[in-house]
Design a protein around this motif. Structure first.
Motif, PDB file in Angstrom:
ATOM      1  N   GLN A  57       0.827  -1.209   0.000  1.00 12.78           N
ATOM      2  CA  GLN A  57       0.000   0.000   0.000  1.00 12.78           C
ATOM      3  C   GLN A  57       0.864   1.264   0.000  1.00 12.78           C
ATOM      4  O   GLN A  57       0.590   2.210  -0.740  1.00 12.78           O
ATOM      5  N   LYS A  58       1.906   1.260   0.823  1.00 10.85           N
ATOM      6  CA  LYS A  58       2.776   2.440   0.886  1.00 10.85           C
ATOM      7  C   LYS A  58       3.500   2.635  -0.440  1.00 10.85           C
ATOM      8  O   LYS A  58       3.595   3.765  -0.933  1.00 10.85           O
ATOM      9  N   ALA A  59       4.003   1.568  -1.012  1.00 10.02           N
ATOM     10  CA  ALA A  59       4.694   1.673  -2.302  1.00 10.02           C
ATOM     11  C   ALA A  59       3.749   2.228  -3.363  1.00 10.02           C
ATOM     12  O   ALA A  59       4.118   3.123  -4.129  1.00 10.02           O
ATOM     13  N   ASP A  60       2.520   1.728  -3.392  1.00 12.79           N
ATOM     14  CA  ASP A  60       1.534   2.196  -4.366  1.00 12.79           C
ATOM     15  C   ASP A  60       1.247   3.682  -4.166  1.00 12.79           C
ATOM     16  O   ASP A  60       1.171   4.450  -5.130  1.00 12.79           O
ATOM     17  N   ARG A  61       1.088   4.091  -2.913  1.00  6.80           N
ATOM     18  CA  ARG A  61       0.826   5.493  -2.591  1.00  6.80           C
ATOM     19  C   ARG A  61       1.969   6.399  -3.075  1.00  6.80           C
ATOM     20  O   ARG A  61       1.745   7.529  -3.490  1.00  6.80           O
ATOM     21  N   LEU A  62       3.189   5.873  -3.018  1.00  8.10           N
ATOM     22  CA  LEU A  62       4.370   6.639  -3.441  1.00  8.10           C
ATOM     23  C   LEU A  62       4.699   6.451  -4.922  1.00  8.10           C
ATOM     24  O   LEU A  62       5.701   6.978  -5.404  1.00  8.10           O
ATOM     25  N   GLY A  63       3.869   5.677  -5.622  1.00  9.58           N
ATOM     26  CA  GLY A  63       4.110   5.439  -7.037  1.00  9.58           C
ATOM     27  C   GLY A  63       5.284   4.517  -7.297  1.00  9.58           C
ATOM     28  O   GLY A  63       5.936   4.603  -8.340  1.00  9.58           O
ATOM     29  N   LYS A  64       5.548   3.629  -6.362  1.00  7.28           N
ATOM     30  CA  LYS A  64       6.660   2.682  -6.494  1.00  7.28           C
ATOM     31  C   LYS A  64       6.114   1.259  -6.564  1.00  7.28           C
ATOM     32  O   LYS A  64       4.937   1.014  -6.302  1.00  7.28           O
ATOM     33  N   VAL A  65       6.997   0.340  -6.903  1.00  2.29           N
ATOM     34  CA  VAL A  65       6.643  -1.075  -6.956  1.00  2.29           C
ATOM     35  C   VAL A  65       7.650  -1.845  -6.118  1.00  2.29           C
ATOM     36  O   VAL A  65       8.857  -1.618  -6.229  1.00  2.29           O
ATOM     37  N   LEU A  66       7.147  -2.756  -5.263  1.00  4.95           N
ATOM     38  CA  LEU A  66       8.047  -3.604  -4.479  1.00  4.95           C
ATOM     39  C   LEU A  66       8.408  -4.828  -5.309  1.00  4.95           C
ATOM     40  O   LEU A  66       7.525  -5.504  -5.843  1.00  4.95           O
ATOM     41  N   ASP A  67       9.700  -5.116  -5.403  1.00  2.00           N
ATOM     42  CA  ASP A  67      10.116  -6.319  -6.128  1.00  2.00           C
ATOM     43  C   ASP A  67       9.929  -7.553  -5.236  1.00  2.00           C
ATOM     44  O   ASP A  67       9.591  -7.443  -4.056  1.00  2.00           O
ATOM     45  N   ASP A  68      10.142  -8.716  -5.824  1.00  3.74           N
ATOM     46  CA  ASP A  68       9.932  -9.969  -5.088  1.00  3.74           C
ATOM     47  C   ASP A  68      10.814 -10.071  -3.851  1.00  3.74           C
ATOM     48  O   ASP A  68      10.386 -10.583  -2.812  1.00  3.74           O
ATOM     49  N   THR A  69      12.043  -9.575  -3.949  1.00  2.00           N
ATOM     50  CA  THR A  69      12.959  -9.626  -2.806  1.00  2.00           C
ATOM     51  C   THR A  69      12.422  -8.804  -1.645  1.00  2.00           C
ATOM     52  O   THR A  69      12.427  -9.250  -0.493  1.00  2.00           O
ATOM     53  N   ALA A  70      11.934  -7.595  -1.932  1.00  2.00           N
ATOM     54  CA  ALA A  70      11.383  -6.729  -0.884  1.00  2.00           C
ATOM     55  C   ALA A  70      10.135  -7.352  -0.269  1.00  2.00           C
ATOM     56  O   ALA A  70       9.941  -7.303   0.951  1.00  2.00           O
ATOM     57  N   CYS A  71       9.295  -7.973  -1.109  1.00  8.48           N
ATOM     58  CA  CYS A  71       8.074  -8.622  -0.601  1.00  8.48           C
ATOM     59  C   CYS A  71       8.420  -9.796   0.316  1.00  8.48           C
ATOM     60  O   CYS A  71       7.830  -9.955   1.383  1.00  8.48           O
ATOM     61  N   THR A  72       9.382 -10.592  -0.098  1.00  7.85           N
ATOM     62  CA  THR A  72       9.807 -11.738   0.716  1.00  7.85           C
ATOM     63  C   THR A  72      10.388 -11.267   2.047  1.00  7.85           C
ATOM     64  O   THR A  72      10.111 -11.849   3.103  1.00  7.85           O
ATOM     65  N   LYS A  73      11.167 -10.203   2.000  1.00  8.13           N
ATOM     66  CA  LYS A  73      11.757  -9.668   3.236  1.00  8.13           C
ATOM     67  C   LYS A  73      10.662  -9.216   4.203  1.00  8.13           C
ATOM     68  O   LYS A  73      10.732  -9.504   5.403  1.00  8.13           O
TER      69      LYS A  73
END
Length: 190
Positions: free
Chosen positions: A69-85
């Protein structure tokens, strides 16, 4: 030097903790010690949520959703590594205690003083676990006060999550701390 001072000086944050974790009695001792922190007018402006087992799994899912949600709000995308972390973050310890403010309205105790009380509560909690042979780390992170995280812990918009206290065991031997030159931080006024 007495044992208590030695424990304070030896306490270190350990990032990866394992079982064993405190049992119910040890946890209650630590929580009781935490609540002896200075608390003007005894307002008890704090709340604890203790997570173990499946609750840690659920917290990982909530962290992931909050991060997305925060990434979307900032116009960013979380990669798989960030999601796993994010989803694995709570797995760094067998127990996590969330500590949040629960501000009370009082004409003689402003919010900042209650916030300082909660900081002292967390420090007491860390020291109480250390005295029982457990290791801890006090974490926050850029998601700790995201609306989804606060909602998960029933923390309203007027209050703050002040820390996630990770608790467990570690056989890591940390190097001794470098001595702090108190002259850089202390002024004596005679």
């Amino acid at each position: 030097m007495n044992d208590f001072i030695a424990q304070i000086e030896a306490r270190r944050s350990i990032g990866k903790l394992t079982l064993p974790m405190p049992n119910f009695d040890e946890l209650n001792i630590a929580l009781h010690c935490a609540t002896t922190a200075p608390d003007h007018k005894e307002l008890r402006p704090y709340r604890f949520t203790v997570m173990t087992g499946e609750a840690l799994e659920r917290f990982g899912e909530v962290l992931l959703q909050a991060g997305l949600q925060k990434a979307d709000r900032l116009g960013k995308v979380l990669d798989d590594t960030a999601c796993t972390k994010l989803i694995n973050t709570p797995k760094r310890a067998p127990m996590i205690i969330t500590v949040a403010t629960d501000y009370q309205i009082h004409p003689k105790v402003p919010e900042f003083e209650q916030l300082l009380c909660v900081g002292a509560v967390i420090q007491n909690l860390l020291l109480a676990f250390e005295s029982q042979g457990y290791k801890t780390v006090w974490r926050t992170g850029d998601l700790c006060n995201e609306p989804l995280i606060k909602s998960h812990f029933d923390v309203n918009e007027n209050n703050l999550i002040c820390g996630f206290v990770y608790v467990g065991t570690s056989d890591i031997t940390m190097p001794e701390r470098e001595a702090v030159d108190l002259a850089n931080f202390v002024k004596f006024d005679h």
